[in-house]
Design an enzyme around this catalytic site. Sequence first.
Site, short mmCIF file in Angstrom:
data_model
loop_
_atom_site.label_atom_id
_atom_site.label_comp_id
_atom_site.label_asym_id
_atom_site.label_seq_id
_atom_site.Cartn_x
_atom_site.Cartn_y
_atom_site.Cartn_z
N ARG A 100 -9.85 -2.77 -15.49
CA ARG A 100 -8.53 -3.17 -14.96
C ARG A 100 -8.47 -4.70 -14.84
NH1 ARG A 100 -5.04 -3.89 -10.82
NH2 ARG A 100 -3.21 -2.59 -11.05
N CYS A 150 -4.48 -7.65 -2.44
CA CYS A 150 -4.84 -8.40 -3.63
C CYS A 150 -5.28 -9.82 -3.28
CB CYS A 150 -3.60 -8.47 -4.52
SG CYS A 150 -3.87 -9.39 -6.00
P1 IMP Z 1 1.02 -3.02 -2.35
O1 IMP Z 1 2.10 -1.98 -2.41
O2 IMP Z 1 1.51 -4.35 -1.86
O3 IMP Z 1 -0.17 -2.56 -1.57
O4 IMP Z 1 0.56 -3.30 -3.86
C1 IMP Z 1 0.07 -2.28 -4.72
C2 IMP Z 1 -0.19 -2.87 -6.09
O5 IMP Z 1 -1.22 -3.87 -6.03
C3 IMP Z 1 -0.72 -1.89 -7.12
O6 IMP Z 1 0.28 -1.09 -7.68
C4 IMP Z 1 -1.38 -2.81 -8.15
O7 IMP Z 1 -0.45 -3.35 -9.06
C5 IMP Z 1 -1.90 -3.94 -7.29
N1 IMP Z 1 -3.32 -3.82 -7.02
C6 IMP Z 1 -4.06 -2.73 -6.74
N2 IMP Z 1 -5.33 -3.05 -6.47
C7 IMP Z 1 -5.42 -4.37 -6.58
C8 IMP Z 1 -6.50 -5.31 -6.41
O8 IMP Z 1 -7.62 -4.98 -6.06
N3 IMP Z 1 -6.20 -6.60 -6.67
C9 IMP Z 1 -4.96 -6.99 -7.06
N4 IMP Z 1 -3.92 -6.17 -7.17
C10 IMP Z 1 -4.16 -4.86 -6.94
#
Ligand code: IMP
Length: 361
Positions: free
Chosen positions: A296, A195
């Site tokens: 989104r 993100c």
């Molecule tokens: P991770 O487990 O740290 O990879 O975070 C996953 C979470 O990031 C997802 O469940 C979403 O809430 C969020 N997310 C997914 N895609 C994006 C993006 O492109 N930008 C910001 N947040 C994202």
Amino acid sequence: MEAHSKLSEARRLYMFDELLLLPGLAKKSPKEIDASVHLDGINLSAPILSAPMDTVTESSMAISLASAGGLGVIHRNCTADQALDMIRKVKGAEAPDKGSTLDKEGKLAVGAAVSTNDVESAVRISAEADLIFTDVASFYNSKVISGTKRIMAETGRKMVIGNLGTKEGVIHAVNELGAENIAAIKVGMGGGSICITTDVTGVGSPVSFAVEEAAAALSELGLFGKIPIIADGGIRYSRDIAFSIALGASFAMLGNLLARCTESPGEVVIKEGKKYKVYWGMGSAEARAKRLALDRYQDSKGKDVDEGFKTQVPLEGSVQDLVSRLLAELKTTMGYVGAENIAEMQKLARIAVMKPREMKI
Ligand code: IMP
């Protein structure tokens, strides 16, 4: 707040790296500890959900995760027909293990993300998924809330709402939608591993802070323990799941960790003899190229703003292995803290703050 006192009154946020759980009186061994938790009448033996991302959750992930005791949430970067096809594959799969997450008919349970701008598709998906999830970067948005109200009215079902990141946001959403219509609240903004929302916009709510804010809001409304909180974004180790629960969450949603598993839909790439899987944010140029889940993020009048990026994560093994490890580690933490179940962990765990630390994993 007066303009001249914003900084002096600013809150200090703590990241997981700065937290420590204090030991409590252990009464049970990790094997005797119960980490199961209910989500809208569905019993999960592992408090783990998969992120609705097109490099994380399609039918294989959802089947494996439900078999391991968690719950998969099918992404929405596809047509309603494709989402229904994935849901039907999950429902058609064998449900072998005792610890599997099952629906009322004994089939594997599955969740699905929906767009709050497309009531018709949400109604169709809701008819076959066990639980539907709103899937927006910020749920603190009048249009998103009115879309959600329409879906709730059409389906007559509870929904998981999110993401939210502040106490005011949670109170506003609960007051607008009615506590009885909310299956769970998903929190965290800008903390996901792929993100860049916070880098680009300066806005965010790290998941540790977001969980605490949501817990405070629900306590104030007399709803803590009635509406569960899902910690989403930035969970890297089992200790982050433990911190989230200690702060008031009941579940963790994982993107990056699950993208590393064989069952994620990400493409395998080989670099210097090592295998990796492609993992990207839903706000990345790659995910947005399909143009199916653009809502989104904020609509900025024709100009797409990148809020995520594409990366590669090491290919690590099966979902079953990952969930077993995370669960064993979580139960070990709970043992040290002196908590026999998730509700006790939320209540008893004491947290200290220290300097950020390096993890040696
Ligand atoms: P991770 O487990 O740290 O990879 O975070 C996953 C979470 O990031 C997802 O469940 C979403 O809430 C969020 N997310 C997914 N895609 C994006 C993006 O492109 N930008 C910001 N947040 C994202």
